[in-house]
Design a protein around this motif. Structure first.
Motif, PDB file in Angstrom:
ATOM      1  N   ARG A 170     -42.361 -21.394  54.535  1.00  0.00           N
ATOM      2  CA  ARG A 170     -42.434 -20.594  53.146  1.00  0.00           C
ATOM      3  C   ARG A 170     -41.682 -19.691  52.849  1.00  0.00           C
ATOM      4  NH1 ARG A 170     -47.340 -18.483  54.758  1.00  0.00           N
ATOM      5  NH2 ARG A 170     -48.415 -20.233  53.174  1.00  0.00           N
ATOM      6  N   TYR A 171     -40.771 -18.530  54.451  1.00  0.00           N
ATOM      7  CA  TYR A 171     -40.068 -17.671  53.044  1.00  0.00           C
ATOM      8  C   TYR A 171     -38.215 -18.178  53.663  1.00  0.00           C
ATOM      9  CZ  TYR A 171     -44.124 -14.503  53.388  1.00  0.00           C
ATOM     10  OH  TYR A 171     -45.129 -14.534  52.724  1.00  0.00           O
TER      11      TYR A 171
ATOM     12  N   ASP B 250     -46.249 -13.404  50.379  1.00  0.00           N
ATOM     13  CA  ASP B 250     -46.551 -14.450  49.851  1.00  0.00           C
ATOM     14  C   ASP B 250     -47.500 -15.366  50.601  1.00  0.00           C
ATOM     15  OD1 ASP B 250     -45.380 -14.065  47.869  1.00  0.00           O
ATOM     16  OD2 ASP B 250     -43.062 -14.692  48.312  1.00  0.00           O
ATOM     17  N   SER B 251     -48.269 -14.961  52.182  1.00  0.00           N
ATOM     18  CA  SER B 251     -49.299 -15.735  52.740  1.00  0.00           C
ATOM     19  C   SER B 251     -50.288 -15.403  52.421  1.00  0.00           C
ATOM     20  CB  SER B 251     -48.852 -15.193  54.192  1.00  0.00           C
ATOM     21  OG  SER B 251     -47.299 -15.285  54.939  1.00  0.00           O
ATOM     22  N   GLU B 252     -50.719 -16.208  51.425  1.00  0.00           N
ATOM     23  CA  GLU B 252     -51.802 -15.950  51.453  1.00  0.00           C
ATOM     24  C   GLU B 252     -53.234 -15.832  51.806  1.00  0.00           C
ATOM     25  OE1 GLU B 252     -52.796 -17.817  47.570  1.00  0.00           O
ATOM     26  OE2 GLU B 252     -50.620 -17.146  46.391  1.00  0.00           O
TER      27      GLU B 252
ATOM     28  N   ARG C 216     -40.698  -9.902  51.874  1.00  0.00           N
ATOM     29  CA  ARG C 216     -41.279  -8.938  51.911  1.00  0.00           C
ATOM     30  C   ARG C 216     -42.910  -8.667  52.625  1.00  0.00           C
ATOM     31  NH1 ARG C 216     -43.455  -9.347  46.589  1.00  0.00           N
ATOM     32  NH2 ARG C 216     -43.873 -11.267  47.066  1.00  0.00           N
TER      33      ARG C 216
END
Length: 164
Positions: free
Chosen positions: A32-33, A122-124, A148
């Motif tokens: 993801r990152y 961003d880790s919903e 972030r």
């Protein structure tokens, strides 16, 4: 119906399994990152053993003989810092993470004012888990690699009672 995991303190013999589950769980975060150097992925077996032997609490979740999750916590200045919550990818979304979180909170509830943790901004799925368990966003920062992060906190039960 799924068998609920057994939550127990980690032993030194669990270190290899913890590291395996942790790496599998954090691989999607690394993707993801676009950062393969997230600390849970670069941690060594010796560092996991040291965490188990040291002042940190390390809990495991097992379904039968299989280790399917783990979490760590330590206390500083009345705050329980929760970290390295990891659940095997095929067990995610089935309550293992929530059970680990509740277990570590129960261990420290009478001894701390609040719980604190962080996750990727961003880790919903992670944010939803923590917010469902009463954590609220209190800040943001970036890690050393520029990822972030969201800082979350939750008052302990004793802090809630004291303010009631």
């Amino acid at each position: 119906m799924r068998t609920p995991p057994l939550i127990a303190p980690a032993t030194p013999l669990d270190a290899g399994e913890i590291l395996t589950v942790q790496r599998a769980a954090y691989l999607t975060e690394a993707q993801r990152y676009a950062d393969p150097f997230l600390p849970p992925l670069t941690e060594t077996l010796e560092e996991v053993r040291a965490a188990i032997a040291g002042a940190r609490t390390v809990l495991t979740a097992r379904i039968g003989p299989r280790l399917v999750g783990s979490v760590r916590a330590h206390v500083e200045a009345g705050v329980a810092h929760v970290g390295r919550l990891a659940v095997a990818p095929d067990q995610q979304g089935h309550g293992v993470g929530g059970r680990l979180l509740r277990a570590v909170e129960a261990m420290y509830a009478a001894r701390v004012d609040r719980f604190a943790l962080f996750t990727g901004a961003d880790s919903e799925q992670n944010l939803r888990l923590y917010q469902r368990h009463g954590y609220r966003v209190v800040g943001h920062r970036s890690d050393a690699n520029g990822v972030r992060l969201v800082l979350l906190e939750k008052p302990s039960v004793t802090a809630v009672r004291a303010n009631a």
